[in-house]
Design a protein around this motif. Sequence first.
Motif, PDB file in Angstrom:
ATOM      1  N   LYS A 416     -41.198   7.824  -2.543  1.00 44.05           N
ATOM      2  CA  LYS A 416     -41.512   9.029  -3.321  1.00 44.05           C
ATOM      3  C   LYS A 416     -40.667  10.193  -2.823  1.00 44.05           C
ATOM      4  N   GLY A 417     -40.250  11.066  -3.756  1.00 44.78           N
ATOM      5  CA  GLY A 417     -39.408  12.195  -3.407  1.00 44.78           C
ATOM      6  C   GLY A 417     -40.157  13.515  -3.414  1.00 44.78           C
ATOM      7  N   TYR A 418     -39.669  14.462  -2.621  1.00 45.42           N
ATOM      8  CA  TYR A 418     -40.225  15.811  -2.552  1.00 45.42           C
ATOM      9  C   TYR A 418     -39.056  16.793  -2.565  1.00 45.42           C
ATOM     10  N   VAL A 427     -30.668  32.534   2.805  1.00 41.87           N
ATOM     11  CA  VAL A 427     -29.287  33.015   2.697  1.00 41.87           C
ATOM     12  C   VAL A 427     -28.668  32.385   1.454  1.00 41.87           C
ATOM     13  N   GLY A 428     -27.573  32.983   0.974  1.00 41.02           N
ATOM     14  CA  GLY A 428     -26.917  32.449  -0.222  1.00 41.02           C
ATOM     15  C   GLY A 428     -27.420  33.160  -1.461  1.00 41.02           C
ATOM     16  N   ASP A 429     -26.520  33.368  -2.446  1.00 37.99           N
ATOM     17  CA  ASP A 429     -26.954  34.094  -3.640  1.00 37.99           C
ATOM     18  C   ASP A 429     -27.794  33.198  -4.540  1.00 37.99           C
ATOM     19  N   GLU A 430     -28.504  33.838  -5.431  1.00 39.34           N
ATOM     20  CA  GLU A 430     -29.488  33.160  -6.272  1.00 39.34           C
ATOM     21  C   GLU A 430     -28.855  32.075  -7.140  1.00 39.34           C
ATOM     22  N   SER A 431     -27.630  32.331  -7.615  1.00 32.79           N
ATOM     23  CA  SER A 431     -26.978  31.348  -8.505  1.00 32.79           C
ATOM     24  C   SER A 431     -26.683  30.047  -7.761  1.00 32.79           C
ATOM     25  N   MET A 432     -26.309  30.164  -6.470  1.00 31.86           N
ATOM     26  CA  MET A 432     -26.051  28.959  -5.669  1.00 31.86           C
ATOM     27  C   MET A 432     -27.341  28.151  -5.494  1.00 31.86           C
ATOM     28  N   TRP A 433     -28.421  28.846  -5.182  1.00 30.54           N
ATOM     29  CA  TRP A 433     -29.718  28.173  -5.023  1.00 30.54           C
ATOM     30  C   TRP A 433     -30.140  27.492  -6.323  1.00 30.54           C
ATOM     31  N   GLU A 434     -29.969  28.204  -7.405  1.00 34.04           N
ATOM     32  CA  GLU A 434     -30.366  27.643  -8.705  1.00 34.04           C
ATOM     33  C   GLU A 434     -29.543  26.404  -9.039  1.00 34.04           C
ATOM     34  N   LYS A 435     -28.226  26.491  -8.808  1.00 31.37           N
ATOM     35  CA  LYS A 435     -27.345  25.354  -9.095  1.00 31.37           C
ATOM     36  C   LYS A 435     -27.715  24.160  -8.223  1.00 31.37           C
ATOM     37  N   ALA A 436     -27.930  24.415  -6.933  1.00 29.71           N
ATOM     38  CA  ALA A 436     -28.258  23.330  -6.002  1.00 29.71           C
ATOM     39  C   ALA A 436     -29.608  22.705  -6.337  1.00 29.71           C
ATOM     40  N   THR A 437     -30.604  23.541  -6.618  1.00 29.17           N
ATOM     41  CA  THR A 437     -31.947  23.027  -6.924  1.00 29.17           C
ATOM     42  C   THR A 437     -31.940  22.232  -8.215  1.00 29.17           C
ATOM     43  N   ASN A 438     -31.228  22.736  -9.219  1.00 28.61           N
ATOM     44  CA  ASN A 438     -31.119  21.995 -10.483  1.00 28.61           C
ATOM     45  C   ASN A 438     -30.428  20.649 -10.270  1.00 28.61           C
ATOM     46  N   SER A 439     -29.410  20.641  -9.416  1.00 26.93           N
ATOM     47  CA  SER A 439     -28.693  19.396  -9.138  1.00 26.93           C
ATOM     48  C   SER A 439     -29.619  18.384  -8.469  1.00 26.93           C
ATOM     49  N   LEU A 440     -30.418  18.844  -7.509  1.00 24.91           N
ATOM     50  CA  LEU A 440     -31.386  17.960  -6.854  1.00 24.91           C
ATOM     51  C   LEU A 440     -32.381  17.409  -7.866  1.00 24.91           C
ATOM     52  N   THR A 441     -32.876  18.298  -8.732  1.00 21.16           N
ATOM     53  CA  THR A 441     -33.896  17.895  -9.705  1.00 21.16           C
ATOM     54  C   THR A 441     -33.343  16.882 -10.695  1.00 21.16           C
ATOM     55  N   GLU A 442     -32.162  17.165 -11.245  1.00 14.34           N
ATOM     56  CA  GLU A 442     -31.566  16.242 -12.214  1.00 14.34           C
ATOM     57  C   GLU A 442     -31.232  14.901 -11.570  1.00 14.34           C
ATOM     58  N   ALA A 443     -30.760  14.951 -10.333  1.00 20.46           N
ATOM     59  CA  ALA A 443     -30.394  13.713  -9.641  1.00 20.46           C
ATOM     60  C   ALA A 443     -31.613  12.841  -9.383  1.00 20.46           C
ATOM     61  N   ILE A 444     -32.699  13.450  -8.946  1.00 22.99           N
ATOM     62  CA  ILE A 444     -33.880  12.640  -8.628  1.00 22.99           C
ATOM     63  C   ILE A 444     -34.550  12.138  -9.911  1.00 22.99           C
ATOM     64  N   LYS A 445     -34.441  12.921 -10.980  1.00 21.81           N
ATOM     65  CA  LYS A 445     -34.974  12.451 -12.264  1.00 21.81           C
ATOM     66  C   LYS A 445     -34.222  11.214 -12.736  1.00 21.81           C
ATOM     67  N   SER A 446     -32.902  11.251 -12.619  1.00 21.19           N
ATOM     68  CA  SER A 446     -32.100  10.120 -13.101  1.00 21.19           C
ATOM     69  C   SER A 446     -32.258   8.887 -12.218  1.00 21.19           C
ATOM     70  N   SER A 447     -32.688   9.093 -10.968  1.00 22.22           N
ATOM     71  CA  SER A 447     -32.875   7.957 -10.052  1.00 22.22           C
ATOM     72  C   SER A 447     -34.122   7.145 -10.371  1.00 22.22           C
ATOM     73  N   GLY A 448     -35.058   7.766 -11.113  1.00 20.40           N
ATOM     74  CA  GLY A 448     -36.316   7.082 -11.427  1.00 20.40           C
ATOM     75  C   GLY A 448     -37.354   7.174 -10.333  1.00 20.40           C
ATOM     76  N   ILE A 449     -37.052   7.916  -9.252  1.00 19.72           N
ATOM     77  CA  ILE A 449     -38.014   8.072  -8.151  1.00 19.72           C
ATOM     78  C   ILE A 449     -39.094   9.068  -8.562  1.00 19.72           C
ATOM     79  N   GLU A 450     -40.344   8.715  -8.317  1.00 22.98           N
ATOM     80  CA  GLU A 450     -41.442   9.655  -8.524  1.00 22.98           C
ATOM     81  C   GLU A 450     -41.267  10.807  -7.536  1.00 22.98           C
ATOM     82  N   PHE A 451     -41.502  12.060  -8.004  1.00 23.61           N
ATOM     83  CA  PHE A 451     -41.291  13.174  -7.083  1.00 23.61           C
ATOM     84  C   PHE A 451     -42.242  14.329  -7.362  1.00 23.61           C
ATOM     85  N   GLU A 452     -42.394  15.181  -6.349  1.00 25.19           N
ATOM     86  CA  GLU A 452     -43.150  16.424  -6.458  1.00 25.19           C
ATOM     87  C   GLU A 452     -42.242  17.573  -6.044  1.00 25.19           C
ATOM     88  N   VAL A 453     -42.586  18.794  -6.495  1.00 26.27           N
ATOM     89  CA  VAL A 453     -41.827  19.983  -6.102  1.00 26.27           C
ATOM     90  C   VAL A 453     -42.655  20.770  -5.098  1.00 26.27           C
TER      91      VAL A 453
END
Length: 640
Positions: A416-418, A427-453
């Motif tokens: 299971k993913g978290y 640290v880091g500007d908001e756009s970097m955080w948003e891009k990174a978090t979205n990338s993590l979310t999309e990647a884990i969704k495509s992996s089929g792993i059950e996850f929580e935020v």
Amino acid sequence: MNIYLPDGNVFELMEEATVIDLAKKISNGLAKVAIAGEVNGKLVDLYHNLKDGDKVRIVTNKDKEALDILRHSTAHLMAQAVKRLFPEAKVTIGPNIEDGFYYDFDIERPFTPEDLEKIEKEMKKISDENIQIRRKVLSKDEAVKLFSSMGETFKVEIINELEEGEVSLYEQGDFVDLCRGPHLPSTGKIKFFKLLNVAGAYWRGDENNKMLQRIYGTAWFKKEDLDDYLNRLEEAKKRDHRKLGKELELFSTFDEIGSGLICWMPKGGRMRATIEDFWRKKHYENGYELLYTPHIGKSNLWQTSGHLDFYNENMYSPMDIEGQNYFIKPMNCPFHIMIYKSKTRSYRDLPLRWAELGTVYRYERSGVLHGLLRVRGFTQDDAHIVCAQDQIESEIKEVLRFSLEMWKAFGFENIKGYIATRPEKSVGDESMWEKATNSLTEAIKSSGIEFEVDEGGGAFYGPKIDLKVKDAIGREWQMTTIQFDFNLPERFDMSYVDKDGQQKRPFMVHRALLGSLERFFGVLIEHFAGAFPMWIAPVQVKILNISDTQIDYCKELYNELKSNGFRVELDLRNEKIGYKIREAQMEKIPHMIIIGNDEMENKKVSVRLRNGENKNNLDFSEYIGVLRELDKSKTQQLWR
């Protein structure tokens, strides 16, 4: 006043109505199972006064917060029982923890198993009394006066350190405790609990402070859940990696060497080497290059990385070398960054995937050290990925795929993913955080792993994915970490030349698939209860002779198996074959070749499997083929 429910419904209540009043207005059935409330996102007890416009959710024993509330309340119940039986005991802190709770007491003599029985009996008595549990708010001065009059010096110390002007208490009959809550409405709601054991614990985890007595317990809403948990505990005791590690001669620790420092014994060394070889092979196959870096580095390296400012308490004292301070490394990342900076990098070089089985050292208090699971020196299954912004998502997807491939090879299927997102301080500007978090979310969704935020659970330097694996008896272990880092690329001024010829800041990802070899090894031992699959077993085959007549033939087989790369042992002792078989089974060896006169004369082998099955009169070349297939397929089966 108007109160708003999660489904959008609005209920009108009289002024000064409480959470339980709202539950009753919704339905009598809900009021009976209600244990707490959530008001405007904050957990409160059932007797919390509501205000106009509050958004309220009624919490029942089916909600995820319920067990924490139950266990915290049970910790108070236990403290009340202790104070009744041992009035001289001073109470300190008593939080809920995973699967249970504990409370620390200052008492002159250690609690005994007989004491735990008495305390548990008293807890049941207090439960039967169904005493109301109610919150009370005092000023700091009033609270200090109250707890001072009770002789509760630890509570006074805690209160004096609070910044707030008011203090929250919970009262239940003759017992009062300093606590934010929330708690159950009465002791009668606490039915199914068990005290487990006693351990020593330093006040506030500092070995310079007084040693306290910590009582651990567990609590559940249903008797069958309590029984299931106690059965799992019994099974866990049988699987304890410290016990099995000693019995199977895999690893050891020595007071003469130091706590939390592991010595790998020959069989553990064989198994570790097998796992490391597999790890290296898989990393090369998956596009990684392997690095080797020193164990120490100059202080300015750790100053630049920020470790001396933010991580110093986990680092060991520096050593003076020719007037320069050097620190033993707690992490590998600064070394990898220096290798990156050794020349100008182009966008054509990215992504770079660099991995290292790097041994690091971190200071852990002696009270938290635990076999292989919490140590002071360990080898990280470490890697760093340096990439451009448009490569982030595909790289994370690849790490997740690789991680699942590795875990499944070792027999773990339930994962299971978290996702931990940006905390308040970062640290880091908001756009970097948003891009990174979205990338993590999309990647884990495509992996089929059950996850929580986990909102706000990321490190200050970036969001992350944690993967937790469930073992054979249902316990969850946090192992894989995929961590973005906006901090170190900035601190070390990392850059690459982009297509437009401009210097750009790369993205950096810290990545550990197995976590550390020590912790992974501990989990592996407990998952398999020491009965490892053929491909990683420290001894795959043991050859047993029935009499001295077969010694030469046994040696021939031994040499042939060794030359084919298998891990094999000989047992040629002058002992009964039944005794030798029982010993081999206690050692959890997958295959035992048993050689008597028939096998010797016909140039055959008879194989007894660890599970008791027999494979008789096999052609030896055919048997080697079976071993090769088992080794190559990484199967959990003992036979093809």
